[in-house]
Design a protein around this motif. Sequence first.
Motif, PDB file in Angstrom:
ATOM      1  N   ALA A  70      -8.975   5.227  -1.055  1.00  0.00           N
ATOM      2  CA  ALA A  70      -9.918   5.305   0.156  1.00  0.00           C
ATOM      3  C   ALA A  70      -9.159   5.635   1.478  1.00  0.00           C
ATOM      4  O   ALA A  70      -9.505   6.445   2.361  1.00  0.00           O
ATOM      5  CB  ALA A  70     -10.591   3.723   0.280  1.00  0.00           C
ATOM      6  N   PHE A  71      -7.917   4.876   1.437  1.00  0.00           N
ATOM      7  CA  PHE A  71      -6.969   5.169   2.916  1.00  0.00           C
ATOM      8  C   PHE A  71      -6.398   6.373   2.837  1.00  0.00           C
ATOM      9  O   PHE A  71      -5.671   6.670   3.851  1.00  0.00           O
ATOM     10  CB  PHE A  71      -6.224   3.958   3.075  1.00  0.00           C
ATOM     11  CG  PHE A  71      -5.139   3.799   2.118  1.00  0.00           C
ATOM     12  CD1 PHE A  71      -4.025   4.287   1.838  1.00  0.00           C
ATOM     13  CD2 PHE A  71      -5.505   2.523   1.085  1.00  0.00           C
ATOM     14  CE1 PHE A  71      -3.192   3.975   0.811  1.00  0.00           C
ATOM     15  CE2 PHE A  71      -4.672   2.156   0.078  1.00  0.00           C
ATOM     16  CZ  PHE A  71      -3.285   3.047  -0.166  1.00  0.00           C
ATOM     17  N   ALA A 120       0.891  -1.015   0.158  1.00  0.00           N
ATOM     18  CA  ALA A 120       0.050   0.081   0.083  1.00  0.00           C
ATOM     19  C   ALA A 120       0.810   1.267   0.112  1.00  0.00           C
ATOM     20  O   ALA A 120       0.442   2.368  -0.714  1.00  0.00           O
ATOM     21  CB  ALA A 120      -0.781  -0.072   1.297  1.00  0.00           C
ATOM     22  N   LYS A 121       2.078   1.242   0.893  1.00  0.00           N
ATOM     23  CA  LYS A 121       2.622   2.496   0.657  1.00  0.00           C
ATOM     24  C   LYS A 121       3.435   2.833  -0.627  1.00  0.00           C
ATOM     25  O   LYS A 121       3.464   4.100  -1.091  1.00  0.00           O
ATOM     26  CB  LYS A 121       4.234   1.953   1.468  1.00  0.00           C
ATOM     27  CG  LYS A 121       5.041   3.344   1.757  1.00  0.00           C
ATOM     28  CD  LYS A 121       6.083   2.918   2.715  1.00  0.00           C
ATOM     29  CE  LYS A 121       7.200   4.106   2.879  1.00  0.00           C
ATOM     30  NZ  LYS A 121       8.256   3.872   3.784  1.00  0.00           N
ATOM     31  N   HIS A 122       3.666   1.772  -1.696  1.00  0.00           N
ATOM     32  CA  HIS A 122       4.258   1.989  -2.580  1.00  0.00           C
ATOM     33  C   HIS A 122       3.044   2.527  -3.735  1.00  0.00           C
ATOM     34  O   HIS A 122       3.213   3.546  -4.533  1.00  0.00           O
ATOM     35  CB  HIS A 122       4.871   0.882  -3.356  1.00  0.00           C
ATOM     36  CG  HIS A 122       6.289   0.780  -2.678  1.00  0.00           C
ATOM     37  ND1 HIS A 122       6.489  -0.202  -1.984  1.00  0.00           N
ATOM     38  CD2 HIS A 122       7.616   1.358  -3.145  1.00  0.00           C
ATOM     39  CE1 HIS A 122       7.876  -0.203  -1.396  1.00  0.00           C
ATOM     40  NE2 HIS A 122       8.474   0.902  -2.286  1.00  0.00           N
ATOM     41  N   GLU A 123       1.973   1.774  -3.375  1.00  0.00           N
ATOM     42  CA  GLU A 123       0.750   2.275  -4.418  1.00  0.00           C
ATOM     43  C   GLU A 123       0.420   3.597  -3.838  1.00  0.00           C
ATOM     44  O   GLU A 123       0.082   4.518  -4.669  1.00  0.00           O
ATOM     45  CB  GLU A 123      -0.386   1.402  -3.917  1.00  0.00           C
ATOM     46  CG  GLU A 123      -0.225  -0.149  -4.738  1.00  0.00           C
ATOM     47  CD  GLU A 123      -0.182   0.011  -5.984  1.00  0.00           C
ATOM     48  OE1 GLU A 123      -1.514  -0.134  -6.484  1.00  0.00           O
ATOM     49  OE2 GLU A 123       0.425   0.046  -6.803  1.00  0.00           O
ATOM     50  N   ALA A 124       0.360   4.215  -2.709  1.00  0.00           N
ATOM     51  CA  ALA A 124       0.107   5.596  -2.361  1.00  0.00           C
ATOM     52  C   ALA A 124       0.939   6.627  -3.113  1.00  0.00           C
ATOM     53  O   ALA A 124       0.763   7.543  -3.439  1.00  0.00           O
ATOM     54  CB  ALA A 124       0.110   5.636  -0.589  1.00  0.00           C
ATOM     55  N   GLU A 125       2.405   6.221  -2.987  1.00  0.00           N
ATOM     56  CA  GLU A 125       3.222   6.920  -3.582  1.00  0.00           C
ATOM     57  C   GLU A 125       3.192   7.317  -5.014  1.00  0.00           C
ATOM     58  O   GLU A 125       3.201   8.301  -5.766  1.00  0.00           O
ATOM     59  CB  GLU A 125       4.784   6.451  -3.555  1.00  0.00           C
ATOM     60  CG  GLU A 125       5.232   6.499  -1.827  1.00  0.00           C
ATOM     61  CD  GLU A 125       6.381   5.739  -1.609  1.00  0.00           C
ATOM     62  OE1 GLU A 125       6.982   5.337  -2.500  1.00  0.00           O
ATOM     63  OE2 GLU A 125       7.000   6.155  -0.383  1.00  0.00           O
ATOM     64  N   THR A 126       2.727   6.097  -5.676  1.00  0.00           N
ATOM     65  CA  THR A 126       2.351   6.292  -7.228  1.00  0.00           C
ATOM     66  C   THR A 126       1.214   7.181  -7.542  1.00  0.00           C
ATOM     67  O   THR A 126       1.172   8.019  -8.414  1.00  0.00           O
ATOM     68  CB  THR A 126       2.054   4.836  -7.772  1.00  0.00           C
ATOM     69  OG1 THR A 126       3.232   4.186  -7.681  1.00  0.00           O
ATOM     70  CG2 THR A 126       1.759   4.787  -9.093  1.00  0.00           C
ATOM     71  N   ALA A 127       0.148   7.023  -6.718  1.00  0.00           N
ATOM     72  CA  ALA A 127      -1.028   7.693  -6.717  1.00  0.00           C
ATOM     73  C   ALA A 127      -0.735   9.263  -6.470  1.00  0.00           C
ATOM     74  O   ALA A 127      -1.359   9.947  -7.185  1.00  0.00           O
ATOM     75  CB  ALA A 127      -2.234   7.361  -5.568  1.00  0.00           C
TER      76      ALA A 127
END
Length: 292
Positions: free
Chosen positions: A38-39, A14-21
């Motif tokens: 969502a998070f 999730a951390k890397h996905e959040a950075e990509t987003a």
Amino acid sequence: MADTRVPSRVFRDAKHEAETARTQVSTPQTEHPSYRLAFQDMDFLLREDLRPVRFQLELLKPELVFDAANIASTFVIYGSARIPEPSKAGALLDLAQDDRARRIAERLIAKSKYYDVARELAGLASNFPLDEDGKRHFVVCSGGGPSIMEAANRGASEAGAESVGLNIVLPHEQAPNPYVTPSLSMQFHYFALRKMHFLLRARAVAVFPGGFGTFDESFELLTLIQTGKVAPIPVLFYGREFWERVVNLEALCDEGVISPRDLDLITFCETAEEGWEAVKAFYRERGDELPV
């Protein structure tokens, strides 16, 4: 095949996905709140119907913090945020502007001795050794605020030990006292979750003179033990004169609303050594010899 390594995960975390987003191109679609993960969407997380999720997060986060710190049990210290440190107590009289204020100041000054008692008690508990698994026991835990709470964290700090502070968001400003271990300083929105974390790992509780908050926390504990929801633990009430003045426990027995044996849930104490000896005696009587 002996050299083959199977990956522990195949999904991106999730951390890397959040950075990509966060680095996505800006378009009307990506800028709209509905597109946020969502998070990462605080407006979404703070919705009224997300309260159960916030409850779960506030229950889980401290548990993970305590586990990471190898804290197996705590020594919880409750008490007023208004009782002054002895060296600063005299200032209360200087601020008093009428007879009633002076009487109140004198009573607070008389109770200032409990600052030092809480400080010393925290030091005694903080010297408890690690168990064979390297777990920590009787780690001092307070509400993280001033006065008696500060004294508890201060006593642990002076003993060279870490201690916990469980603060709560209040309408007026409240900051953790400077003696709480930063990595064990936590903040709550829900009183209910904060009180649960006070007791989940508590193996002894000391209650010093206090007001509504102290009453709420200590009498909920007594109710939980009385009703069998929590196994008995040492519950030390400091300042017998104070407690017998503000709460008539004998009258509750006489009125038939509690049983005489319920009074045995409380051990009245005055000194730090007396309280720590009561904790050790409690566990000795149950066959749990403490290595102190």
